[in-house]
Design a protein around this motif. Structure first.
Motif, short mmCIF file in Angstrom:
data_model
loop_
_atom_site.label_atom_id
_atom_site.label_comp_id
_atom_site.label_asym_id
_atom_site.label_seq_id
_atom_site.Cartn_x
_atom_site.Cartn_y
_atom_site.Cartn_z
N SER A 1 -6.26 -9.03 -3.80
CA SER A 1 -4.87 -8.58 -3.70
C SER A 1 -4.65 -7.25 -4.39
O SER A 1 -3.91 -6.40 -3.89
N ASP A 2 -5.28 -7.02 -5.53
CA ASP A 2 -5.11 -5.74 -6.20
C ASP A 2 -5.77 -4.61 -5.43
O ASP A 2 -5.25 -3.49 -5.37
N ILE A 3 -6.89 -4.88 -4.78
CA ILE A 3 -7.55 -3.87 -3.97
C ILE A 3 -6.70 -3.52 -2.76
O ILE A 3 -6.53 -2.36 -2.39
N GLU A 4 -6.11 -4.56 -2.11
CA GLU A 4 -5.24 -4.32 -0.98
C GLU A 4 -4.04 -3.48 -1.38
O GLU A 4 -3.61 -2.59 -0.65
N ALA A 5 -3.48 -3.75 -2.57
CA ALA A 5 -2.33 -2.97 -3.04
C ALA A 5 -2.69 -1.50 -3.23
O ALA A 5 -1.92 -0.61 -2.87
N ILE A 6 -3.87 -1.24 -3.75
CA ILE A 6 -4.31 0.15 -3.94
C ILE A 6 -4.50 0.84 -2.60
O ILE A 6 -4.08 1.98 -2.40
N LEU A 7 -5.11 0.13 -1.64
CA LEU A 7 -5.33 0.72 -0.32
C LEU A 7 -4.01 0.99 0.39
O LEU A 7 -3.85 2.02 1.04
N LYS A 8 -3.05 0.06 0.28
CA LYS A 8 -1.73 0.29 0.88
C LYS A 8 -1.01 1.46 0.26
O LYS A 8 -0.32 2.22 0.91
N LYS A 9 -1.20 1.62 -1.05
CA LYS A 9 -0.56 2.73 -1.78
C LYS A 9 -1.06 4.06 -1.25
O LYS A 9 -0.29 5.02 -1.16
N HIS A 10 -2.33 4.13 -0.89
CA HIS A 10 -2.90 5.37 -0.39
C HIS A 10 -2.82 5.49 1.13
O HIS A 10 -3.35 6.43 1.70
N GLY A 11 -2.20 4.50 1.78
CA GLY A 11 -2.00 4.56 3.23
C GLY A 11 -3.23 4.25 4.05
O GLY A 11 -3.38 4.71 5.18
N ILE A 12 -4.12 3.46 3.48
CA ILE A 12 -5.34 3.11 4.20
C ILE A 12 -5.22 1.72 4.77
O ILE A 12 -4.78 0.81 4.15
#
Length: 151
Positions: A140-151
């Motif tokens: 979940s934390d990895i997904e949040a980082i990827l969403k933050k960067h628009g990936i």
């Protein structure tokens, strides 16, 4: 004698390359090449080359290096065995003689090791989000980082 001649030739060739580089208007590179090319002749003039060639061609010197290598190998082997075996001979004898049931802290009323009372369960932290409990919770934390960067 041969080593000094070779070092002098290397220095002369390096200075020639530096001159050609300076002619091409690359003065910084030419200065750096000249600095490197002066090192061999400097070593010859200080006597380092003669000292190294005297060391390199004597069998007794190589025998000395071999003896030093064997000494280093023995030293490292004994250190590895000492670490694996639990210390020196005196320490191992003292550990064998020491009573095994003295695992009590100075101010404790009961032994801290051994077959005593059952250990209490460690406190668990409450989960932040009970809806996301499952195999995807780890990412979940990895997904949040990827969403933050628009990936």
């Amino acid at each position: 004698m041969l080593a000094e001649t070779i070092c002098s030739a290397v220095s002369a060739a390096g200075l020639g390359i530096a001159a050609v580089t300076a002619y091409r208007k690359r003065f910084l590179a030419a200065t750096r090449i000249a600095a490197y090319s002066l090192v061999p002749i400097g070593l010859v003039l200080t006597g380092v080359v003669e000292w190294v060639s005297d060391i390199a061609f004597k069998p007794s010197v190589w025998l000395g290096f071999g003896v030093l290598g064997v000494a280093w190998l023995l030293f490292m082997t004994t250190r590895a065995i000492e670490r694996r075996g639990g210390g020196t001979r005196k320490e191992r004898k003292a550990a064998v003689r020491a009573p095994q049931g003295d695992a009590v802290a100075p101010a404790a009323s009961a032994p801290s090791l051994g077959a005593g009372a059952p250990a209490a369960e460690p406190r668990r932290k409450p989960k932040k989000d009970s809806a996301s409990a499952g195999p995807g919770d780890d990412f979940s934390d990895i997904e949040a980082i990827l969403k933050k960067h628009g990936i």
